[in-house]
Design a protein around this motif. Structure first.
Motif, PDB file in Angstrom:
ATOM      1  N   ASP A   1       0.831  -1.212   0.000  1.00 23.19           N
ATOM      2  CA  ASP A   1       0.000   0.000   0.000  1.00 23.19           C
ATOM      3  C   ASP A   1       0.864   1.260   0.000  1.00 23.19           C
ATOM      4  O   ASP A   1       0.548   2.227  -0.701  1.00 23.19           O
ATOM      5  CB  ASP A   1      -0.942   0.011   1.197  1.00 23.19           C
ATOM      6  CG  ASP A   1      -2.063  -1.003   1.083  1.00 23.19           C
ATOM      7  OD1 ASP A   1      -2.255  -1.592  -0.003  1.00 23.19           O
ATOM      8  OD2 ASP A   1      -2.757  -1.213   2.107  1.00 23.19           O
TER       9      ASP A   1
ATOM     10  N   LYS B   1      -5.724  10.476 -13.911  1.00 23.70           N
ATOM     11  CA  LYS B   1      -6.558   9.274 -14.015  1.00 23.70           C
ATOM     12  C   LYS B   1      -5.794   8.073 -13.474  1.00 23.70           C
ATOM     13  O   LYS B   1      -6.342   7.262 -12.712  1.00 23.70           O
ATOM     14  CB  LYS B   1      -6.975   9.035 -15.463  1.00 23.70           C
ATOM     15  CG  LYS B   1      -7.868   7.819 -15.639  1.00 23.70           C
ATOM     16  CD  LYS B   1      -8.327   7.666 -17.082  1.00 23.70           C
ATOM     17  CE  LYS B   1      -9.276   6.498 -17.207  1.00 23.70           C
ATOM     18  NZ  LYS B   1      -8.775   5.405 -17.977  1.00 23.70           N
TER      19      LYS B   1
ATOM     20  N   ALA C   1      -5.630   8.246  -9.693  1.00 22.88           N
ATOM     21  CA  ALA C   1      -6.894   7.831  -9.083  1.00 22.88           C
ATOM     22  C   ALA C   1      -7.035   6.307  -9.092  1.00 22.88           C
ATOM     23  O   ALA C   1      -7.502   5.711  -8.111  1.00 22.88           O
ATOM     24  CB  ALA C   1      -8.062   8.484  -9.804  1.00 22.88           C
ATOM     25  N   GLU C   2      -6.627   5.678 -10.185  1.00 30.05           N
ATOM     26  CA  GLU C   2      -6.717   4.217 -10.270  1.00 30.05           C
ATOM     27  C   GLU C   2      -5.760   3.557  -9.275  1.00 30.05           C
ATOM     28  O   GLU C   2      -6.098   2.535  -8.667  1.00 30.05           O
ATOM     29  CB  GLU C   2      -6.445   3.758 -11.691  1.00 30.05           C
ATOM     30  CG  GLU C   2      -7.565   4.138 -12.642  1.00 30.05           C
ATOM     31  CD  GLU C   2      -7.301   3.777 -14.095  1.00 30.05           C
ATOM     32  OE1 GLU C   2      -6.271   3.139 -14.391  1.00 30.05           O
ATOM     33  OE2 GLU C   2      -8.144   4.125 -14.934  1.00 30.05           O
TER      34      GLU C   2
ATOM     35  N   ARG D   1      -4.774   4.896  -6.404  1.00 35.31           N
ATOM     36  CA  ARG D   1      -5.359   5.103  -5.073  1.00 35.31           C
ATOM     37  C   ARG D   1      -6.505   4.128  -4.818  1.00 35.31           C
ATOM     38  O   ARG D   1      -6.703   3.657  -3.686  1.00 35.31           O
ATOM     39  CB  ARG D   1      -5.818   6.547  -4.920  1.00 35.31           C
ATOM     40  CG  ARG D   1      -4.669   7.505  -4.747  1.00 35.31           C
ATOM     41  CD  ARG D   1      -5.101   8.931  -4.430  1.00 35.31           C
ATOM     42  NE  ARG D   1      -3.940   9.786  -4.426  1.00 35.31           N
ATOM     43  CZ  ARG D   1      -3.525  10.499  -5.482  1.00 35.31           C
ATOM     44  NH1 ARG D   1      -4.215  10.505  -6.599  1.00 35.31           N
ATOM     45  NH2 ARG D   1      -2.437  11.243  -5.386  1.00 35.31           N
ATOM     46  N   GLU D   2      -7.254   3.809  -5.862  1.00 32.68           N
ATOM     47  CA  GLU D   2      -8.342   2.851  -5.727  1.00 32.68           C
ATOM     48  C   GLU D   2      -7.809   1.467  -5.342  1.00 32.68           C
ATOM     49  O   GLU D   2      -8.439   0.752  -4.544  1.00 32.68           O
ATOM     50  CB  GLU D   2      -9.144   2.764  -7.026  1.00 32.68           C
ATOM     51  CG  GLU D   2     -10.326   1.829  -6.932  1.00 32.68           C
ATOM     52  CD  GLU D   2     -11.154   1.775  -8.208  1.00 32.68           C
ATOM     53  OE1 GLU D   2     -12.198   1.123  -8.168  1.00 32.68           O
ATOM     54  OE2 GLU D   2     -10.753   2.351  -9.227  1.00 32.68           O
TER      55      GLU D   2
ATOM     56  N   ASP E   1      -7.270   1.863  -1.648  1.00 29.77           N
ATOM     57  CA  ASP E   1      -8.532   2.079  -0.926  1.00 29.77           C
ATOM     58  C   ASP E   1      -9.416   0.832  -0.891  1.00 29.77           C
ATOM     59  O   ASP E   1     -10.105   0.588   0.095  1.00 29.77           O
ATOM     60  CB  ASP E   1      -9.316   3.240  -1.547  1.00 29.77           C
ATOM     61  CG  ASP E   1      -8.629   4.581  -1.374  1.00 29.77           C
ATOM     62  OD1 ASP E   1      -7.706   4.677  -0.538  1.00 29.77           O
ATOM     63  OD2 ASP E   1      -9.012   5.531  -2.085  1.00 29.77           O
ATOM     64  N   GLU E   2      -9.378   0.068  -1.961  1.00 28.30           N
ATOM     65  CA  GLU E   2     -10.229  -1.123  -2.060  1.00 28.30           C
ATOM     66  C   GLU E   2      -9.499  -2.398  -1.638  1.00 28.30           C
ATOM     67  O   GLU E   2     -10.044  -3.497  -1.783  1.00 28.30           O
ATOM     68  CB  GLU E   2     -10.757  -1.269  -3.492  1.00 28.30           C
ATOM     69  CG  GLU E   2     -11.618  -0.110  -3.958  1.00 28.30           C
ATOM     70  CD  GLU E   2     -12.892   0.037  -3.146  1.00 28.30           C
ATOM     71  OE1 GLU E   2     -13.474  -0.977  -2.736  1.00 28.30           O
ATOM     72  OE2 GLU E   2     -13.306   1.195  -2.911  1.00 28.30           O
TER      73      GLU E   2
END
Length: 102
Positions: free
Chosen positions: A21, A35, A38-39, A41-42, A45-46
């Motif tokens: 992480d 973009k 963001a991917e 970070r996802e 986050d997930e």
């Protein structure tokens, strides 16, 4: 739990989930493509535990490889707290990832 970065179809790097992480979060902070950031970070986050460097196209791969090869180890040496268990081993594991990209 662990996470894996697929450097290439033949090379994978795995680490404890906290280090995976941290690595993916560092990449998200360093890339210039919002973009892609963001991917990334996802993924954290997930709790997806997987990053394939080839999954985002050749330009993104080149950017990610450059960050991993040139900046991840020096950043970790500065950013990771001195209280991290077996810090030298953690830095060595990140060096393995950096070396795998070359």
């Amino acid at each position: 739990m662990s996470g894996t970065i697929e450097v290439s179809p033949q090379r994978r790097w795995s680490a404890a989930s906290w280090l995976f992480d941290w690595t993916v979060g560092y990449l998200a902070d360093q890339v210039t493509d919002e973009k892609l950031a963001a991917e990334l970070r996802e993924i954290v986050d997930e709790n997806l535990g997987w990053l394939g460097l080839d999954d985002y196209g050749p330009d993104a791969r080149a950017d990610l490889v450059a960050i991993l090869r040139d900046r991840i180890v020096p950043a970790a040496a500065v950013d990771l707290p001195g209280t991290v268990d077996d810090r030298p081993a953690v830095l060595a594991l990140l060096r393995e990832l950096a070396d795998a990209t070359g």
